[in-house]
Enzyme design. Structure first.
Site, PDB file in Angstrom:
ATOM      1  N   ARG A   1       0.834  -1.206   0.000  1.00  0.00           N
ATOM      2  CA  ARG A   1       0.000   0.000   0.000  1.00  0.00           C
ATOM      3  C   ARG A   1       0.869   1.257   0.000  1.00  0.00           C
ATOM      4  O   ARG A   1       0.576   2.220  -0.720  1.00  0.00           O
ATOM      5  CB  ARG A   1      -0.964   0.027   1.199  1.00  0.00           C
ATOM      6  CG  ARG A   1      -1.973   1.183   1.104  1.00  0.00           C
ATOM      7  CD  ARG A   1      -2.919   1.257   2.302  1.00  0.00           C
ATOM      8  NE  ARG A   1      -4.020   2.187   2.062  1.00  0.00           N
ATOM      9  CZ  ARG A   1      -3.961   3.491   2.280  1.00  0.00           C
ATOM     10  NH1 ARG A   1      -2.851   4.044   2.747  1.00  0.00           N
ATOM     11  NH2 ARG A   1      -5.001   4.261   2.036  1.00  0.00           N
ATOM     12  N   CYS A   2       1.930   1.236   0.799  1.00  0.00           N
ATOM     13  CA  CYS A   2       2.829   2.394   0.862  1.00  0.00           C
ATOM     14  C   CYS A   2       3.409   2.729  -0.519  1.00  0.00           C
ATOM     15  O   CYS A   2       3.668   3.891  -0.823  1.00  0.00           O
ATOM     16  CB  CYS A   2       3.985   2.121   1.820  1.00  0.00           C
ATOM     17  SG  CYS A   2       3.527   1.944   3.551  1.00  0.00           S
TER      18      CYS A   2
END
Length: 407
Positions: free
Chosen positions: A396-397
């Protein structure tokens, strides 16, 4: 014409995403200055790129269009005047004060063969031995010989989630927690102002990088077309959340609530998405260490202002109420083993990228958490992250959705 930004959930099928392929900025990490650049270790660039390329390939295999930050930034320099202004803004956010050195560095960047090379070099930083500095006797022109860089590298850029966040048809262009990362948002500023894909229908600007209080994209989650979740964390101030909520309510009419999760100020929980992500309509990953002590505040519309209240209930009940669900399932990072939970959270076991309801990208190394996700019926796309994870971020990052299908 459809909006170029369209993100009304964390789980709607991902159609278009922005990544940054790790570049020479990682090779400009040096042991004596890792803390300054927010790293604990130095990734091996060649392997990090191979892992990142596999990540991008998994996305493409699932019909996601992959855009790259470095390409979009270069394509945003659409005239000589815009390029000059970009360099002026870029150099204003370095520590260089001498006009002579600024001119020398400007000429160095303008000598690049093309705009993509220029962008790559601005991201990589500038070592003192890469150009001959003019002789100057002014105090402003004197540089510390012990520090190797004239301009710091930006090694955190492959975590494209943080410099801005996409919310509905809008963008929160963030003020970053650390000075070393604040320069990253300059690329977003120029992309949204000048890239051709944003010219006909520009996104609403929901936060501005010039604001005095910090906020980062890893703390900003779009739980539904009505509800945002934002972490009060090491990287995001409560004041920023309230300001963002007011702008969202003003510009994005579908959103009715912002849930502020107070996850504390520890680096290991630097963002909400390191301890909590949404993987299906009613399923969430969570790190067990925050579960029992989590304080949640709700912010809602109240005429032209907002109403804020502390939620006195369990996290499950709060999520059920605001997302209009009968029940939710919290999938614990590391299961019930606190040692495994701590280890796998450090390696971003809770940081999943949902590409469709019940379908996520994860690091393969978090075996216990992955097993729990699979047991909950979640489809996993596993990628290797032995080098990428050294920057303390997961799938996600490393991804910035531009378009998701509605659910």
């Amino acid at each position: 014409m459809p909006n170029a930004i369209h993100v009304f959930s964390e789980i709607g099928r991902l159609k278009q995403v922005m990544l940054h392929r790790p570049g020479r900025e990682l090779e400009n990490l040096v042991p004596d200055h890792l803390n300054r650049l927010l790293f604990d270790d130095i990734p091996f660039l060649e392997q990090a790129r191979a892992e990142h390329d596999r990540f991008a390939e998994v996305l493409r295999q699932n019909d996601v269009e992959v855009l790259y930050l470095e390409d979009l930034a270069a394509e945003s320099l659409t005239s000589p005047e815009i390029k000059q202004q970009f360099l002026k803004d870029y150099l204003a956010e370095t520590t260089i004060q001498s006009p002579e050195i600024i001119k020398e560095v400007t000429d160095y960047f303008l000598s690049c063969d093309n705009d993509r090379e220029l962008i790559d070099k601005t991201m990589a930083g500038l070592a003192k031995n890469e150009l001959e500095l003019p002789n100057t006797k002014s105090l402003a022109g004197t540089v510390d010989d012990q520090y190797p860089f004239l301009i710091d590298p930006m090694p955190n850029l492959y975590f494209t989630r943080d410099p801005f966040a996409t919310i509905g048809n809008g963008v929160s262009l963030n003020r970053m927690y650390s000075e070393t990362r604040r320069r990253e948002t300059l690329y977003g500023k120029y992309i949204f102002a000048h890239h051709p894909m944003f010219q006909q229908n520009p996104p609403h600007m929901l936060y501005d990088r010039a604001q005095p209080t910090r906020i980062e994209g890893g703390d900003e989650l779009v739980l539904s077309k009505h509800v945002l979740a934002i972490g009060i964390s090491q990287r995001t101030d409560a004041a920023s959340i309230e300001q963002l909520a007011r702008k969202v309510f003003e510009n994005e009419p579908s959103f009715e609530y912002v849930l502020a999760f107070d996850i504390g100020q520890e680096r290991k929980f630097m963002h909400l998405d390191t301890v909590f992500t949404m993987v299906d309509h009613d399923k969430f990953t969570i790190h067990p260490e925050i579960e029992g002590e989590l304080t949640v505040y709700s912010i809602s519309r109240a005429g032209d202002g907002v109403t804020i209240k502390e939620e006195k209930d369990t996290l499950e009940n709060i999520l059920c109420r605001y997302l209009e669900l009968n029940a939710v399932e919290l999938i614990r990072c590391g299961g019930s083993d606190l040692i495994a939970a701590a280890r796998e959270q450090w390696n971003d076991g809770s940081n999943t990228l949902t590409i469709a309801p019940g379908e996520v990208v994860v690091y393969d190394r978090n075996t216990i958490t992955n097993q729990k996700l699979a047991e909950a019926g979640i489809k996993l796309h596993k990628i290797s992250g032995s080098e990428l994870v050294r920057g303390r971020g997961g799938p996600r990052c490393m991804s910035m959705p531009f378009v998701r299908e509605d659910i």
